[in-house]
Design a protein around this motif. Structure first.
Motif, PDB file in Angstrom:
ATOM      1  N   ILE A 137       0.844  -1.204   0.000  1.00  0.00           N
ATOM      2  CA  ILE A 137       0.000   0.000   0.000  1.00  0.00           C
ATOM      3  C   ILE A 137       0.879   1.255   0.000  1.00  0.00           C
ATOM      4  O   ILE A 137       0.582   2.225  -0.703  1.00  0.00           O
ATOM      5  CB  ILE A 137      -0.971  -0.023   1.194  1.00  0.00           C
ATOM      6  CG1 ILE A 137      -2.033  -1.108   0.969  1.00  0.00           C
ATOM      7  CG2 ILE A 137      -1.623   1.342   1.406  1.00  0.00           C
ATOM      8  CD1 ILE A 137      -2.905  -1.396   2.171  1.00  0.00           C
ATOM      9  N   LYS A 160      -9.274  -7.217   0.940  1.00  0.00           N
ATOM     10  CA  LYS A 160     -10.033  -6.100   1.522  1.00  0.00           C
ATOM     11  C   LYS A 160     -10.260  -6.307   3.015  1.00  0.00           C
ATOM     12  O   LYS A 160     -10.169  -5.361   3.798  1.00  0.00           O
ATOM     13  CB  LYS A 160     -11.382  -5.937   0.815  1.00  0.00           C
ATOM     14  CG  LYS A 160     -11.278  -5.335  -0.564  1.00  0.00           C
ATOM     15  CD  LYS A 160     -12.662  -5.187  -1.168  1.00  0.00           C
ATOM     16  CE  LYS A 160     -12.617  -4.418  -2.464  1.00  0.00           C
ATOM     17  NZ  LYS A 160     -13.961  -4.152  -2.997  1.00  0.00           N
ATOM     18  N   VAL A 163      -7.025  -5.505   4.780  1.00  0.00           N
ATOM     19  CA  VAL A 163      -6.773  -4.058   4.848  1.00  0.00           C
ATOM     20  C   VAL A 163      -7.674  -3.426   5.903  1.00  0.00           C
ATOM     21  O   VAL A 163      -7.261  -2.522   6.623  1.00  0.00           O
ATOM     22  CB  VAL A 163      -6.946  -3.386   3.466  1.00  0.00           C
ATOM     23  CG1 VAL A 163      -6.843  -1.871   3.578  1.00  0.00           C
ATOM     24  CG2 VAL A 163      -5.901  -3.913   2.485  1.00  0.00           C
ATOM     25  N   LYS A 167      -6.735  -1.064   8.974  1.00  0.00           N
ATOM     26  CA  LYS A 167      -7.407   0.217   9.203  1.00  0.00           C
ATOM     27  C   LYS A 167      -7.900   0.305  10.638  1.00  0.00           C
ATOM     28  O   LYS A 167      -7.834   1.369  11.266  1.00  0.00           O
ATOM     29  CB  LYS A 167      -8.573   0.378   8.225  1.00  0.00           C
ATOM     30  CG  LYS A 167      -9.269   1.720   8.328  1.00  0.00           C
ATOM     31  CD  LYS A 167     -10.344   1.872   7.264  1.00  0.00           C
ATOM     32  CE  LYS A 167     -10.993   3.239   7.351  1.00  0.00           C
ATOM     33  NZ  LYS A 167     -12.011   3.435   6.321  1.00  0.00           N
ATOM     34  N   THR A 172      -3.912   2.243   8.021  1.00  0.00           N
ATOM     35  CA  THR A 172      -4.233   2.550   6.623  1.00  0.00           C
ATOM     36  C   THR A 172      -5.483   3.412   6.557  1.00  0.00           C
ATOM     37  O   THR A 172      -6.255   3.487   7.517  1.00  0.00           O
ATOM     38  CB  THR A 172      -4.484   1.263   5.802  1.00  0.00           C
ATOM     39  OG1 THR A 172      -5.607   0.571   6.346  1.00  0.00           O
ATOM     40  CG2 THR A 172      -3.268   0.362   5.773  1.00  0.00           C
ATOM     41  N   SER A 174      -8.787   4.293   3.759  1.00  0.00           N
ATOM     42  CA  SER A 174      -9.472   3.972   2.508  1.00  0.00           C
ATOM     43  C   SER A 174      -9.702   5.263   1.742  1.00  0.00           C
ATOM     44  O   SER A 174     -10.133   6.260   2.315  1.00  0.00           O
ATOM     45  CB  SER A 174     -10.816   3.296   2.795  1.00  0.00           C
ATOM     46  OG  SER A 174     -10.622   2.082   3.465  1.00  0.00           O
ATOM     47  N   TYR A 179      -6.206   2.664  -1.399  1.00  0.00           N
ATOM     48  CA  TYR A 179      -5.825   2.913  -0.010  1.00  0.00           C
ATOM     49  C   TYR A 179      -4.529   3.709   0.023  1.00  0.00           C
ATOM     50  O   TYR A 179      -3.862   3.875  -0.979  1.00  0.00           O
ATOM     51  CB  TYR A 179      -5.572   1.581   0.721  1.00  0.00           C
ATOM     52  CG  TYR A 179      -6.643   0.565   0.489  1.00  0.00           C
ATOM     53  CD1 TYR A 179      -7.799   0.565   1.253  1.00  0.00           C
ATOM     54  CD2 TYR A 179      -6.518  -0.400  -0.511  1.00  0.00           C
ATOM     55  CE1 TYR A 179      -8.801  -0.363   1.039  1.00  0.00           C
ATOM     56  CE2 TYR A 179      -7.516  -1.327  -0.733  1.00  0.00           C
ATOM     57  CZ  TYR A 179      -8.652  -1.307   0.041  1.00  0.00           C
ATOM     58  OH  TYR A 179      -9.646  -2.218  -0.175  1.00  0.00           O
TER      59      TYR A 179
END
Length: 194
Positions: A137, A160, A163, A167, A172, A174, A179
């Protein structure tokens, strides 16, 4: 809770504040806050109802023209109970956003992130993935999940979900498409984040 895209704006502004679901058992708890594609919502009540008791007014509050249309649109077998879920948009900032913006990581916080990432890696049936995902990312901001997942040999939905776990740790963010590392994620990886 998942909502159809066509309802997101009305949920975010508060004009839709009910939903009806056929569930084996409740999937939400009154008093809890949930993240949805329409933003965070607070569940105020969860009740089992007889579908024949749903009024046209309740149907409108759920985004339907009539009770008949709402009942016809319910998913799941008719043997499942119907739950009425009352909710409202959550106020205040998403705690994940505040966490993501925090770059002043203490040694203890750095160690805590390391422990949490190691736990995610150990729980994965496909082996360690956290650091490679963060690095991917970082090197490819704003790139779609569909383009990133194959680079790690992952299915798009699994990617997903992974991730989302990052998050939840504030590492991270979105974007409209793809991302990027959060400020916290960049600090943890030792990278500058624009």
């Amino acid at each position: 809770m998942q909502f159809e895209t066509k309802y997101r704006a009305a949920i975010a502004e508060g004009s839709i504040d009910l939903t009806f679901r056929r569930w084996k058992r409740p999937q939400v708890v009154a008093g809890n806050t949930y993240r949805t594609a329409a933003g965070r919502v607070v569940v105020d009540g969860v009740d089992v109802v007889d579908p024949r008791s749903i009024t046209d007014e309740e149907a409108r509050r759920a985004g339907y023209a009539s009770a008949a249309a709402l009942v016809a649109g319910l998913r799941g077998g008719t043997s499942l109970p119907v739950y009425r879920v009352a909710f409202r948009p959550a106020t205040g900032a998403d705690p994940r956003d505040e966490l993501a913006a925090d770059t002043s990581l203490t040694g203890a916080q750095m160690a805590d992130i390391e422990v949490r990432l190691a736990r995610l890696d150990r729980a994965s049936p496909s082996g360690p993935w956290t650091r490679s995902t963060l690095n991917l990312i970082a090197a490819n901001p704003a790139v779609r999940a569909g383009d990133l997942a194959p680079q790690l040999g992952q299915e798009i939905l699994a990617f997903k979900l992974n991730v989302r776990k990052l998050k939840n740790l504030g590492l991270t963010l979105s974007l409209e498409s793809g991302y990027r590392l959060s400020s916290r994620g960049g600090a943890w990886l030792g990278r500058d984040v624009p």
